[in-house]
Design a protein around this motif. Structure first.
Motif, short mmCIF file in Angstrom:
data_model
loop_
_atom_site.label_atom_id
_atom_site.label_comp_id
_atom_site.label_asym_id
_atom_site.label_seq_id
_atom_site.Cartn_x
_atom_site.Cartn_y
_atom_site.Cartn_z
N ASP A 6 33.29 10.46 50.31
CA ASP A 6 33.78 11.82 50.48
C ASP A 6 32.98 12.61 51.50
OD1 ASP A 6 35.70 11.32 48.60
OD2 ASP A 6 34.69 12.38 46.97
N ARG A 14 33.31 15.24 55.76
CA ARG A 14 33.01 16.63 55.40
C ARG A 14 31.60 17.05 55.78
NH1 ARG A 14 33.56 16.39 49.98
NH2 ARG A 14 31.31 16.38 49.61
N GLU A 15 30.62 16.13 55.70
CA GLU A 15 29.24 16.55 55.88
C GLU A 15 28.48 15.73 56.93
OE1 GLU A 15 27.16 17.77 52.23
OE2 GLU A 15 28.93 17.10 51.11
#
Length: 477
Positions: A370, A374-375
């Motif tokens: 995930d 996103r990061e």
């Protein structure tokens, strides 16, 4: 004899897109990289295998006992780890025991259907050992004998396989107190060293956990090996710096850190010394040990800016999840489990201090898919020191790798990717793993060409960079 239709084969177009037009593009891209040398900057092959040119002994010892991936699936399907020769330090397995372990594995072959392990095993069985039968209870002994004959051939010792597998660079993983004698022997072999570089990797995890029961003993040993007084944090820090320098002088290019999370932050100097003294006295609390651990990780990043060793962080695994298995077999037998990870806030102090330092290469890995898009990709798309570690461990599988490529390149591009990391102790799986990545590179790039986001000449150039240029840049080879 096996049933008609039960041959084990390797299709030339495995992992390529099913659309024929895109597949043709992928074939051309793959053809440009498939024979390039292997660069393996992070793995767990014991250096003694190479320095002593040891025989792989038998099929079970080579392919089953040390392979956590295989053991996990078999355990989940009712097989006792002891029946597979676990732990790897055992010396009591007889020929009958090893054959029975192999028979058990072959009888459970269908349990690997659809897994990455099935892909790597097939690649090895066919491509390395010349096996043509699909594993089963009926074919187990014949396959065992085929692999045993391969192992017994003197041309299949580790040093010869470095040539046959076209391995140019390989890094081992080593304790800070290791004398690196095996690496010295390899470096002194002029003929071998002219073609292959075997580098040690500084792995100080157990020395950076002041709350662990054996930490004081390890700290004392570190001081003894470094010839320094470690009664203070300043002395302990100097000992770590000394050992890093020793590794670098012996050909090391990186340090590796298997940590629980990515938190890193300096304590006030007086607080750090106070907590170190409490740890040495065996009086530190769990919360204080965590704070000191995060301080020590931060200082490893600082050291990397000074000595130039690439720093790789491998967070996100809860070690020894099954207590009963750990108590019976010890650590590193396959019961580590991934958990969710937070990256952006955790790395803020670290990256504010060192994220754009010109001498730092920081590779961030994850077991939490995930956080890729996103990061991690946004961080690597800004900070000059940050590179994205490719999928490893639980997610070094074809579909996971494609998800990774699609997740990170749109935000950070190809230039911020580490290059292939095989992270394996299974020596004969190294060419299979690298070939898998090259095929996935070709598939991903072919898709970009097919939708006119890249020209074909750009895709060909990019494929080579992923295999050769990226790892050489990231690990300063």
């Amino acid at each position: 004899m096996w049933r008609m239709g039960s041959e084990l084969t390797l299709h030339d177009d495995r992992l390529f897109p099913p659309d024929e037009a895109v597949r043709r593009i992928a074939r051309g891209i793959y053809a440009a990289t498939k024979d390039l040398p292997i660069i393996s900057p992070h793995g767990h092959v014991p250096p003694a295998w190479l320095s002593e040119d040891l025989s792989f002994d038998n099929p079970t010892r080579l392919l089953l006992t040390p392979d956590h991936y295989i053991n996990r699936i078999l355990h989940a399907n009712g097989v006792e780890l002891s029946a597979l020769g676990v732990p790897v330090t055992r010396s009591d397995m007889t020929e009958t025991d090893n054959r029975n372990a192999w028979r058990t594995f072959c009888a459970h072959w269908a349990d690997f259907n659809g897994t990455a392990m099935r892909y790597w095993l097939t690649d090895q069985l066919v491509g390395v050992f010349g096996v043509t039968q699909r594993p089963s209870a009926a074919t187990a002994d014949e396959i065992y004998d085929t692999i045993q004959a391969w192992i017994d051939d003197e041309d299949h010792r580790p040093r010869a396989l470095m040539d046959q597998f076209n391995i140019e660079f390989i890094a081992t993983t080593d304790d800070p107190c290791d004398d690196l004698h095996e690496h010295d022997l390899l470096a002194a072999d002029a003929e071998f060293a002219a073609k292959h570089h075997v580098a040690p990797t500084f792995r100080p995890d157990k020395y950076l956990l002041p709350g662990s029961p054996d930490w004081n003993e390890r700290a004392d040993r570190l001081g003894e090996i470094a010839g320094l007084d470690v009664s203070t944090l300043a002395g302990f820090t100097a000992a770590l710096e000394s050992r890093r320098a020793y590794f670098k002088a012996h050909g090391g290019v990186s340090t590796d850190h298997g940590i629980q999370d990515l938190n890193a932050a300096y304590l006030d100097a007086q607080d750090a010394e106070r907590l170190y003294a409490k740890a040495r006295a065996g009086q530190i609390t769990a919360a204080e040990a965590d704070a000191l651990h995060h301080h020590l990780i931060m200082d490893q990043v600082r050291m990397a800016t000074e000595d130039g060793l690439t720093l790789t962080l491998h967070p996100g695994s809860l070690r020894d999840h099954d207590r009963a298995t750990f108590e019976k077999y010890g650590a590193d037998v396959g019961c580590d489990i991934p958990h969710a990870l937070e990256v952006t806030r955790a790395t803020r102090e670290m990256l504010n201090a060192f994220g754009n330092h010109p001498n730092l290469n920081l590779v961030l890995f994850t077991l939490d898919e995930d956080v890729y898009s996103r990061e991690i990709a946004p961080l690597a798309g800004f900070y000059r020191s940050v590179f994205i570690g490719v999928p490893w461990w639980f997610i070094d599988a074809p579909q996971s790798i494609m998800r990774f490529k699609e997740a990170v390149t749109e935000m950070a591009g190809f230039s911020r990717i580490s290059g292939m990391i095989d992270d394996t102790r299974a020596f004969c799986s190294i060419p299979a793993r690298h070939d898998m990545m090259r095929r996935m590179d070709a598939a991903h790039l072919a898709n970009l060409v097919a939708v006119h986001r890249l020209d074909e000449d750009e895709a060909l150039e990019q494929a080579r960079k992923l295999v050769v240029d990226n790892p050489k840049k990231v690990f300063k080879l």
